[in-house]
Motif scaffolding. Structure first.
Motif, short mmCIF file in Angstrom:
data_model
loop_
_atom_site.label_atom_id
_atom_site.label_comp_id
_atom_site.label_asym_id
_atom_site.label_seq_id
_atom_site.Cartn_x
_atom_site.Cartn_y
_atom_site.Cartn_z
N ARG A 142 72.88 13.70 50.49
CA ARG A 142 72.57 15.07 50.91
C ARG A 142 73.83 15.93 50.98
N GLU A 143 74.91 15.37 51.47
CA GLU A 143 76.16 16.13 51.62
C GLU A 143 77.05 16.04 50.39
N ARG A 144 76.61 15.27 49.40
CA ARG A 144 77.43 14.96 48.23
C ARG A 144 78.82 14.55 48.68
N GLY A 145 78.83 13.57 49.55
CA GLY A 145 80.07 13.10 50.15
C GLY A 145 80.40 11.68 49.74
N TRP A 146 81.34 11.11 50.47
CA TRP A 146 81.86 9.77 50.19
C TRP A 146 81.62 8.89 51.41
N LEU A 147 80.78 7.89 51.23
CA LEU A 147 80.45 6.94 52.29
C LEU A 147 81.21 5.65 52.05
N ILE A 148 81.91 5.18 53.07
CA ILE A 148 82.64 3.91 52.98
C ILE A 148 82.00 2.91 53.92
N PHE A 149 81.61 1.76 53.38
CA PHE A 149 81.16 0.64 54.20
C PHE A 149 82.33 -0.33 54.35
N PHE A 150 82.43 -0.98 55.51
CA PHE A 150 83.42 -2.05 55.66
C PHE A 150 82.78 -3.26 56.30
N SER A 151 83.22 -4.44 55.82
CA SER A 151 82.73 -5.70 56.35
C SER A 151 83.85 -6.72 56.28
N HIS A 152 83.53 -7.95 56.59
CA HIS A 152 84.51 -9.04 56.53
C HIS A 152 83.93 -10.15 55.66
N GLY A 153 83.40 -11.21 56.27
CA GLY A 153 82.81 -12.26 55.47
C GLY A 153 81.38 -11.93 55.07
N ILE A 154 80.93 -12.53 53.96
CA ILE A 154 79.56 -12.38 53.47
C ILE A 154 78.98 -13.77 53.36
N ALA A 155 78.15 -14.16 54.32
CA ALA A 155 77.72 -15.56 54.38
C ALA A 155 76.29 -15.67 54.91
#
Length: 275
Positions: free
Chosen positions: A211-224
Motif C-alpha cells: 500500500r505504501e510502496r515501501g520496503w519491509l524488512i523481516f529478521f529472524s535467526h534459525g529456521i527449524a
C-alpha cells in the motif's frame, strides 16, 4: 498485531543484560527517535527483504534454500567471533558463509564480538568492525560487508552515528515499513519468529508495504522444525516468501534495496525528535 506487539527488549534477548538502568534505556530511545541520516525514497515497486542474524546453520541449510526456490536471495548478518566461542544452536561454518556469498546472498556485518555497540567505546567499536571485515575478507576477498545490523537490536546515538559513517545502512528491530523519508541509520524491521508473528500479521505487514510502496524488512535467526525462541518454522518463512510474491512485492537483499533507493535525496541530521 500492533506495530509494537512482539517486540522484545534487549534485556529479553539472549546474551543481553537482565536489568538496564534508566540512562541506558534513554540512550536507546535517543537512537530511535533522533533521525540522523534520512533519505527520501520512492520505490517503483514494494520491496521485501529477509534477513538473518548471527548466522545459525539452519538459516543457511533451510532458510536460504527456501528463498532460492522462489528465485530470491537474503541478507545474512554475521559476527566473526561467534565461530570461536558460541555455545548455543549450531552456527553456519565459514565454508557455509562463503557458499551463501557465492550463491548471491548478501553477507552483512553484525560486529565481530557480538556485543551491544552501546557498551563499546568509539575506539573499541572501530577496532571491532575492522576485525570483522578482516575476518570475512580473509574467507573471500570480494566479500564486502556494506550493511550492518545491531546486535540485540540496540544502540546508542553515539554508536549509531559512528556506524552510519561506515555502512550504507544499519538495521534495528523496531517494527515498521521503511517508506517516505527513512532513517538509514535505524532501519525498521519486523521479527519473523514463531512466538512473535503469525500468518495474519505477516500478511498485514506485506499489505502495508504494498500500500505504501515501501520496503519491509523481516529478521529472524534459525529456521527449524523446532525453532529456538527467536527463530521460526520453515513453513512460516515459506508462507512469508510466497505471500510477498502473491501481493506483488519484490524480494531483494538489503544491498539491492539500498541501490534502488539511491535515487532518493539524503538530508542532514534532523535536530528534533520524531517517532
Amino acid at each position: 498485531m500492533s506495530e509494537r506487539s512482539g517486540v522484545r527488549t534487549p534485556s529479553e534477548r539472549p546474551g543481553a543484560p537482565a536489568g538496564e538502568p534508566l540512562r541506558l534505556r534513554l540512550r536507546r530511545a535517543a537512537a530511535r527517535l533522533v533521525r540522523t541520516r534520512t533519505q527520501l525514497v520512492r520505490f517503483s515497486e514494494p520491496l521485501v527483504s529477509f534477513t538473518f542474524d548471527d548466522v545459525l546453520e539452519t538459516a543457511c541449510t533451510v532458510g536460504a534454500p527456501i528463498l532460492e526456490e522462489a528465485g530470491a536471495r537474503g541478507t545474512f548478518y554475521c559476527a566473526g567471533h561467534l565461530h570461536d566461542g558460541w555455545t548455543g544452536p549450531a552456527l553456519a561454518s565459514p565454508d557455509q558463509v562463503v557458499a551463501l556469498h557465492r550463491r548471491g546472498h548478501e553477507i552483512g556485518c553484525h560486529t565481530y564480538t557480538h556485543r551491544a555497540v552501546s557498551d563499546l567505546s568509539r575506539e573499541a567499536l572501530a577496532a571491532d568492525l575492522a576485525r570483522n571485515r578482516a575476518h570475512f575478507s580473509g574467507l573471500a576477498p570480494d566479500m564486502a560487508l556494506s550493511n550492518f545490523a545491531y546486535p540485540f537490536n540496540t544502540t546508542s546515538l553515539r554508536a549509531k552515528r559512528q556506524l552510519e559513517r561506515s555502512f550504507a545502512t544499519c538495521r534495528a528491530g523496531v517494527p515498521g515499513v521503511n517508506a517516505g523519508r527513512i532513517d538509514l541509520g535505524y532501519l525498521r524491521a519486523v521479527e519473523l519468529a514463531d512466538g512473535f508473528a503469525d500468518r495474519a500479521a505477516i500478511r498485514a505487514w506485506i499489505a502495508r508495504a504494498v500500500r505504501e510502496r515501501g520496503w519491509l524488512i523481516f529478521f529472524s535467526h534459525g529456521i527449524a522444525q523446532v525453532p529456538e525462541p527467536w527463530g521460526c518454522h520453515p513453513d512460516l518463512l515459506r508462507f512469508a516468501v510466497a505471500e510477498a510474491g502473491t501481493q506483488g512485492a519484490r524480494i531483494v537483499p538489503v544491498a539491492e534495496a539500498v541501490r534502488r533507493a539511491a535515487g532518493g535525496t539524503t538530508a542532514e541530521p534532523e535536530r528534533a525528535f520524531h517517532s
